[in-house]
Design a protein around this motif. Sequence first.
Motif, short mmCIF file in Angstrom:
data_model
loop_
_atom_site.label_atom_id
_atom_site.label_comp_id
_atom_site.label_asym_id
_atom_site.label_seq_id
_atom_site.Cartn_x
_atom_site.Cartn_y
_atom_site.Cartn_z
N GLY A 98 6.04 39.93 -23.15
CA GLY A 98 6.17 41.35 -22.82
C GLY A 98 6.18 41.58 -21.32
O GLY A 98 6.94 42.39 -20.80
N GLY A 99 5.32 40.83 -20.61
CA GLY A 99 5.28 40.95 -19.17
C GLY A 99 6.57 40.50 -18.51
O GLY A 99 7.05 41.12 -17.55
N TYR A 100 7.16 39.44 -19.03
CA TYR A 100 8.43 38.93 -18.49
C TYR A 100 9.55 39.94 -18.75
O TYR A 100 10.39 40.18 -17.87
CB TYR A 100 8.75 37.59 -19.16
CG TYR A 100 9.93 36.87 -18.56
CD1 TYR A 100 9.91 36.42 -17.25
CD2 TYR A 100 11.07 36.62 -19.32
CE1 TYR A 100 10.99 35.74 -16.69
CE2 TYR A 100 12.16 35.95 -18.78
CZ TYR A 100 12.12 35.51 -17.47
OH TYR A 100 13.19 34.85 -16.92
N PHE A 101 9.51 40.56 -19.92
CA PHE A 101 10.50 41.58 -20.28
C PHE A 101 10.43 42.77 -19.31
O PHE A 101 11.44 43.22 -18.77
CB PHE A 101 10.25 42.04 -21.72
CG PHE A 101 11.06 43.21 -22.17
CD1 PHE A 101 12.42 43.08 -22.42
CD2 PHE A 101 10.46 44.45 -22.38
CE1 PHE A 101 13.17 44.17 -22.85
CE2 PHE A 101 11.20 45.54 -22.80
CZ PHE A 101 12.56 45.40 -23.04
N HIS A 102 9.20 43.27 -19.08
CA HIS A 102 9.02 44.38 -18.15
C HIS A 102 9.49 44.01 -16.74
O HIS A 102 10.19 44.78 -16.08
CB HIS A 102 7.54 44.79 -18.09
CG HIS A 102 7.11 45.66 -19.22
ND1 HIS A 102 6.89 45.18 -20.49
CD2 HIS A 102 6.85 47.00 -19.28
CE1 HIS A 102 6.52 46.17 -21.28
NE2 HIS A 102 6.49 47.29 -20.57
N THR A 103 9.11 42.82 -16.31
CA THR A 103 9.46 42.39 -14.96
C THR A 103 10.97 42.24 -14.79
O THR A 103 11.54 42.64 -13.77
CB THR A 103 8.77 41.06 -14.62
OG1 THR A 103 7.35 41.21 -14.77
CG2 THR A 103 9.06 40.62 -13.20
N ALA A 104 11.62 41.69 -15.82
CA ALA A 104 13.06 41.47 -15.74
C ALA A 104 13.83 42.78 -15.62
O ALA A 104 14.89 42.83 -14.98
CB ALA A 104 13.54 40.70 -16.97
N ASP B 257 15.08 32.94 -22.76
CA ASP B 257 16.44 33.25 -23.20
C ASP B 257 16.45 34.52 -24.05
O ASP B 257 17.35 35.36 -23.93
CB ASP B 257 17.02 32.09 -24.00
CG ASP B 257 17.24 30.85 -23.15
OD1 ASP B 257 17.29 30.97 -21.91
OD2 ASP B 257 17.34 29.75 -23.73
N MET B 258 15.44 34.65 -24.94
CA MET B 258 15.34 35.83 -25.79
C MET B 258 15.17 37.09 -24.94
O MET B 258 15.82 38.12 -25.18
CB MET B 258 14.17 35.70 -26.76
CG MET B 258 13.93 36.95 -27.60
SD MET B 258 12.35 36.93 -28.48
CE MET B 258 11.18 37.05 -27.12
N VAL B 259 14.31 37.02 -23.93
CA VAL B 259 14.07 38.18 -23.07
C VAL B 259 15.34 38.57 -22.33
O VAL B 259 15.67 39.77 -22.23
CB VAL B 259 12.92 37.90 -22.07
CG1 VAL B 259 12.88 38.99 -20.99
CG2 VAL B 259 11.59 37.84 -22.81
N GLU B 260 16.07 37.61 -21.84
CA GLU B 260 17.32 37.91 -21.14
C GLU B 260 18.30 38.62 -22.08
O GLU B 260 19.01 39.55 -21.67
CB GLU B 260 17.94 36.62 -20.60
CG GLU B 260 17.14 36.02 -19.43
CD GLU B 260 17.70 34.68 -18.98
OE1 GLU B 260 18.80 34.32 -19.44
OE2 GLU B 260 17.03 34.00 -18.18
N TRP B 261 18.31 38.21 -23.34
CA TRP B 261 19.15 38.84 -24.36
C TRP B 261 18.69 40.28 -24.61
O TRP B 261 19.52 41.21 -24.70
CB TRP B 261 19.09 38.01 -25.64
CG TRP B 261 19.79 38.61 -26.82
CD1 TRP B 261 21.13 38.87 -26.94
CD2 TRP B 261 19.18 39.02 -28.04
NE1 TRP B 261 21.39 39.42 -28.18
CE2 TRP B 261 20.22 39.52 -28.88
CE3 TRP B 261 17.88 39.00 -28.53
CZ2 TRP B 261 19.98 40.00 -30.17
CZ3 TRP B 261 17.63 39.47 -29.81
CH2 TRP B 261 18.66 39.97 -30.62
N LEU B 262 17.37 40.48 -24.70
CA LEU B 262 16.82 41.82 -24.92
C LEU B 262 17.14 42.75 -23.75
O LEU B 262 17.50 43.91 -23.95
CB LEU B 262 15.31 41.75 -25.13
CG LEU B 262 14.81 41.00 -26.37
CD1 LEU B 262 13.28 40.98 -26.39
CD2 LEU B 262 15.36 41.62 -27.65
N VAL B 263 16.99 42.24 -22.55
CA VAL B 263 17.28 43.04 -21.35
C VAL B 263 18.75 43.46 -21.36
O VAL B 263 19.09 44.61 -21.05
CB VAL B 263 16.94 42.25 -20.07
CG1 VAL B 263 17.46 42.99 -18.83
CG2 VAL B 263 15.44 42.03 -19.97
N GLU B 264 19.63 42.52 -21.71
CA GLU B 264 21.06 42.83 -21.77
C GLU B 264 21.34 43.92 -22.80
O GLU B 264 22.13 44.84 -22.55
CB GLU B 264 21.85 41.56 -22.11
CG GLU B 264 23.35 41.75 -22.08
CD GLU B 264 24.10 40.46 -22.36
OE1 GLU B 264 25.33 40.54 -22.57
OE2 GLU B 264 23.48 39.38 -22.36
#
Length: 245
Positions: free
Chosen positions: A53-59, A98-105
Amino acid sequence: MNKEQILEKLRDDEYYYGEFGKQYLSNSDIKTLLSNPLELHKPSKSNPNFLVGGYFHTAILEPDKVKNFKIIETTSRNTKVYKEMSGGELCLIQHEADMVEWLVEKIMDNDVCRGLIQPVAANVEYEVPGIAELCETMWKGKADILNHEEELIIDLKTTSDIDGFRWNAKKYNYDSQAYIYRELFGYEMVFIAIDKKTGRIGIFDCSPDFYSSGKTKVEKAAEAYDLFFNTEDFKPQQYFINQTL
């Protein structure tokens, strides 16, 4: 130290989550204060979900800081490679990144989400701290996004069940978060949630009942804090829960 100086200090996560920030209660303390106040501010175990979750927010909010996350190219935290490279710390593994990058996109490809997070007018702030006195107790919060154009507080969430998000929101104390943040920042709260499995997105605004439920939790949490930590002759061993079945 005046309010502006305090808020400037709280912009730094080291102070916000450290000893300086612990002089204020926050929504993350609600669960502890309502269930076992004596555990307040005790260190919690590292959690992969919080890390993701933290990586997602930061990205999304501070992409220049993603380099601070250590990512290990392995399939599991049980592998020899992970144990050797992590040095005993909790690190992301490649498929999580990789999952987070996909979610951000997914989030940023959605016109409505992008308009709330990065409006064309650019009248927006990220990771904004706030403090206020609620129920005779000082509280803090840090808004993911303050959209001044729409006068909204935007909070980003990842979930494993987007269909159940609405029903689980009170369970995870998002109602108390909404109440606290509305009091801190003066705007209505909106949650943008994305399903980690499917990439489906939900945008959830808050009803009067949701805010009212959150206010009740804050009041009860403040009462528990006052009883356990501000009552001189209080004996915790005499405390018990009394309910009617």
